[in-house]
Enzyme design. Sequence first.
Site, PDB file in Angstrom:
ATOM      1  N   CYS A  70      71.940  56.428  32.925  1.00  0.00           N
ATOM      2  CA  CYS A  70      72.610  56.045  31.681  1.00  0.00           C
ATOM      3  C   CYS A  70      74.087  56.421  31.724  1.00  0.00           C
ATOM      4  CB  CYS A  70      71.923  56.715  30.512  1.00  0.00           C
ATOM      5  SG  CYS A  70      71.715  58.490  30.741  1.00  0.00           S
ATOM      6  N   GLU A  94      75.868  46.683  30.531  1.00  0.00           N
ATOM      7  CA  GLU A  94      75.292  47.697  31.417  1.00  0.00           C
ATOM      8  C   GLU A  94      74.495  46.997  32.521  1.00  0.00           C
ATOM      9  OE1 GLU A  94      71.952  50.075  29.980  1.00  0.00           O
ATOM     10  OE2 GLU A  94      72.899  51.867  30.787  1.00  0.00           O
ATOM     11  N   GLY A 119      66.152  54.867  26.253  1.00  0.00           N
ATOM     12  CA  GLY A 119      65.962  53.550  26.849  1.00  0.00           C
ATOM     13  C   GLY A 119      67.135  52.636  26.550  1.00  0.00           C
ATOM     14  N   SER A 120      66.861  51.352  26.573  1.00  0.00           N
ATOM     15  CA  SER A 120      67.945  50.366  26.476  1.00  0.00           C
ATOM     16  C   SER A 120      68.410  50.151  25.036  1.00  0.00           C
ATOM     17  CB  SER A 120      67.467  49.037  27.053  1.00  0.00           C
ATOM     18  OG  SER A 120      66.370  48.572  26.281  1.00  0.00           O
ATOM     19  N   GLU A 135      68.675  57.670  22.551  1.00  0.00           N
ATOM     20  CA  GLU A 135      69.521  57.918  23.734  1.00  0.00           C
ATOM     21  C   GLU A 135      69.551  56.613  24.515  1.00  0.00           C
ATOM     22  OE1 GLU A 135      71.342  60.331  24.439  1.00  0.00           O
ATOM     23  OE2 GLU A 135      70.543  62.119  23.475  1.00  0.00           O
ATOM     24  N   VAL A 148      66.043  47.689  23.036  1.00  0.00           N
ATOM     25  CA  VAL A 148      64.812  48.291  22.513  1.00  0.00           C
ATOM     26  C   VAL A 148      65.158  49.345  21.455  1.00  0.00           C
ATOM     27  CG1 VAL A 148      62.712  49.578  23.088  1.00  0.00           C
ATOM     28  CG2 VAL A 148      63.500  47.754  24.601  1.00  0.00           C
ATOM     29  N   GLY A 149      66.269  50.034  21.633  1.00  0.00           N
ATOM     30  CA  GLY A 149      66.705  51.007  20.625  1.00  0.00           C
ATOM     31  C   GLY A 149      66.882  50.341  19.261  1.00  0.00           C
ATOM     32  N   LYS A 159      54.989  58.571  25.315  1.00  0.00           N
ATOM     33  CA  LYS A 159      54.707  57.306  25.998  1.00  0.00           C
ATOM     34  C   LYS A 159      55.730  57.120  27.105  1.00  0.00           C
ATOM     35  CE  LYS A 159      55.992  53.207  25.932  1.00  0.00           C
ATOM     36  NZ  LYS A 159      55.949  52.997  27.388  1.00  0.00           N
TER      37      LYS A 159
HETATM   38  P1  NAD Z   1      63.658  50.042  28.017  1.00  0.00           P
HETATM   39  O1  NAD Z   1      64.384  50.111  26.726  1.00  0.00           O
HETATM   40  O2  NAD Z   1      63.253  48.720  28.536  1.00  0.00           O
HETATM   41  O3  NAD Z   1      62.298  50.903  27.925  1.00  0.00           O
HETATM   42  C1  NAD Z   1      62.318  52.240  27.510  1.00  0.00           C
HETATM   43  C2  NAD Z   1      60.966  52.617  26.952  1.00  0.00           C
HETATM   44  O4  NAD Z   1      60.729  51.854  25.757  1.00  0.00           O
HETATM   45  C3  NAD Z   1      59.784  52.311  27.875  1.00  0.00           C
HETATM   46  O5  NAD Z   1      58.852  53.341  27.757  1.00  0.00           O
HETATM   47  C4  NAD Z   1      59.235  51.026  27.308  1.00  0.00           C
HETATM   48  O6  NAD Z   1      57.866  50.800  27.567  1.00  0.00           O
HETATM   49  C5  NAD Z   1      59.445  51.231  25.819  1.00  0.00           C
HETATM   50  N1  NAD Z   1      59.506  50.027  25.012  1.00  0.00           N
HETATM   51  C6  NAD Z   1      59.833  48.762  25.397  1.00  0.00           C
HETATM   52  N2  NAD Z   1      59.800  47.937  24.329  1.00  0.00           N
HETATM   53  C7  NAD Z   1      59.456  48.687  23.251  1.00  0.00           C
HETATM   54  C8  NAD Z   1      59.285  48.421  21.865  1.00  0.00           C
HETATM   55  N3  NAD Z   1      59.438  47.192  21.369  1.00  0.00           N
HETATM   56  N4  NAD Z   1      58.951  49.436  21.042  1.00  0.00           N
HETATM   57  C9  NAD Z   1      58.815  50.703  21.526  1.00  0.00           C
HETATM   58  N5  NAD Z   1      58.947  51.014  22.836  1.00  0.00           N
HETATM   59  C10 NAD Z   1      59.277  50.025  23.689  1.00  0.00           C
HETATM   60  O7  NAD Z   1      64.550  50.855  29.052  1.00  0.00           O
HETATM   61  P2  NAD Z   1      64.311  51.077  30.599  1.00  0.00           P
HETATM   62  O8  NAD Z   1      64.564  49.803  31.327  1.00  0.00           O
HETATM   63  O9  NAD Z   1      63.030  51.786  30.816  1.00  0.00           O
HETATM   64  O10 NAD Z   1      65.464  52.146  30.946  1.00  0.00           O
HETATM   65  C11 NAD Z   1      66.773  51.826  31.193  1.00  0.00           C
HETATM   66  C12 NAD Z   1      67.634  52.039  29.971  1.00  0.00           C
HETATM   67  O11 NAD Z   1      67.491  53.361  29.497  1.00  0.00           O
HETATM   68  C13 NAD Z   1      69.110  51.872  30.285  1.00  0.00           C
HETATM   69  O12 NAD Z   1      69.726  51.159  29.250  1.00  0.00           O
HETATM   70  C14 NAD Z   1      69.627  53.303  30.326  1.00  0.00           C
HETATM   71  O13 NAD Z   1      70.994  53.448  30.085  1.00  0.00           O
HETATM   72  C15 NAD Z   1      68.790  53.937  29.277  1.00  0.00           C
HETATM   73  N6  NAD Z   1      68.753  55.394  29.456  1.00  0.00           N
HETATM   74  C16 NAD Z   1      69.430  56.188  28.565  1.00  0.00           C
HETATM   75  C17 NAD Z   1      69.457  57.575  28.738  1.00  0.00           C
HETATM   76  C18 NAD Z   1      70.194  58.482  27.773  1.00  0.00           C
HETATM   77  O14 NAD Z   1      69.903  59.673  27.749  1.00  0.00           O
HETATM   78  N7  NAD Z   1      71.135  57.987  26.999  1.00  0.00           N
HETATM   79  C19 NAD Z   1      68.795  58.144  29.827  1.00  0.00           C
HETATM   80  C20 NAD Z   1      68.128  57.303  30.710  1.00  0.00           C
HETATM   81  C21 NAD Z   1      68.102  55.930  30.506  1.00  0.00           C
END
Ligand code: NAD
Length: 492
Positions: A301, A395, A245-246, A267, A249-250, A193
Amino acid sequence: MSTPLTVDPAARPAPAFLTGPAKKLLIDGAWTSARSGETFETFDPATGKALTSVASAGAEDVDRAVAAARRAFEAPSWAAITPYRRSRVLLQIADVLEAHAEELAVLDSLDMGGPLWMTRWLVDHSVEVLRHYAGWPTKIYGQTAPSDPSAFHYTLRQPLGVVGAITAWNGPVLQLAWKLGPALATGNTVVAKPAEWSPLSALRIGELLLETDLPHGVVNIVTGGATTGEALTGHREVDKISFTGSLAVGKRILEVSSKDLKRVTLELGGKSPTIVFDDADLEAAAKGAVAGFAQGSGEGCVAGSRIFVQESVRERFRELLLREMKAYTLGDPFHPETRMGPLASPQHFQRVSSYLDIAREEGGTLETAGGSEGLYMPPTLIENVGADARVVGEEIFGPVAALMTFTDADDAIAQGNDTIYGLSASVWTTNLERAHRTASGLRAGTVWINAYADMSAGTVPFGGFKQSGIGREHGIEVLDAYTETKTVMVHL
Ligand code: NAD
């Protein structure tokens, strides 16, 4: 800052992929609309124009995709084929991505605003990552354990089953490749996704996968936002979630997936320190520090968004930082001189800008390399703030860093570690002892010495300490993340 560089609209790339009806979901090797018929639009941040619309997958669609992945996992045509054949398929995937590298880079630049030089690099890196993983299937060993002569005890490494791969918008092809590579090498099947702000390259990759010998259903792609992601995370037939992701959400992923104790790799974000000692090559350190927080508009990130310089060289280093910040030309992602493109969306620009207001309210002073225009934001340095400031703790995910000082190595390590995150760090010094001692003391998953954001294409692990995540991608460690170990005890 001068006005952002522009490109004649007629000269901007217009991939054929963007024409035609709304993009569909890839389920069991076929393109299918969402059952609800719902779609959403994806935008080019450089022009504000819609690129195309994409199916919005609901729970029913996720269920279809997971069922297809489960069938593909249980069929004899994937997990049970010879490791050599799986290697061959991974090599084919790398080849087909490489053959379409420019198109994929263009799609990512259009979708999330990253300059073309950067998205090209990200796609090349992804191809290398896939080739790295193509070497794994034939090298995944179990163990033979010492046992009584009347017994034979050994272990097998077996795939987990169906992997849900949920990715962020900032590095679309790369993040998908980092998950597909190990998941497929170990014999799992996948429901991917991509993020709703940048789903296009994943969908194009879906088309390219159909040109390879990858059996249908081994990789399925569902597009949508939180609802789609949550349906995948909560699905009983999904064995693992690999999430990028964030932090917020993690945490939600952990909560939802705990219902049936899924395996989870997270991650997440960072607030990484850049530590500059007085003996460092200050010019190189300033270049590295600015790249650390401004390259890719700081939407990374591993962004080095807290810069610590040793007190005695603060003034000289600050001058160099400001000079280097001015070299970051803003512009259309397709202009050859662009160093930084627009931020990824109006909402994100608003969010990053709000942190600049917060910094002022917190008593910080701001040095920017020019003014913002549209979604373009120049590198910005915040001074006169301490560890308790929100701009130092949270962040921001934009081209913004705080500049602070330290006295000695212990102080640098203590301040560097004074964060809930622990993804990465960089240390600038010519003193070997300081370099290794500081690297050892920092609680971060990756420490660069006299470098920033070098990314290995699979050989060394990547991931976070503390709230930057759980588990590792790449390295030997990744095998644990995508396999179960089975013990077999034979009575002879
Ligand atoms: P986000 O957490 O908003 O979204 C990430 C993904 O999760 C998207 O596909 C989104 O649709 C999905 N999502 C949102 N809510 C969800 C839920 N309740 N259940 C399951 N999936 C859900 O993050 P973003 O704004 O897309 O990306 C930025 C973040 O990602 C920053 O915090 C950045 O540091 C992090 N990031 C980390 C790495 C790493 O390798 N550590 C790499 C790139 C980005």
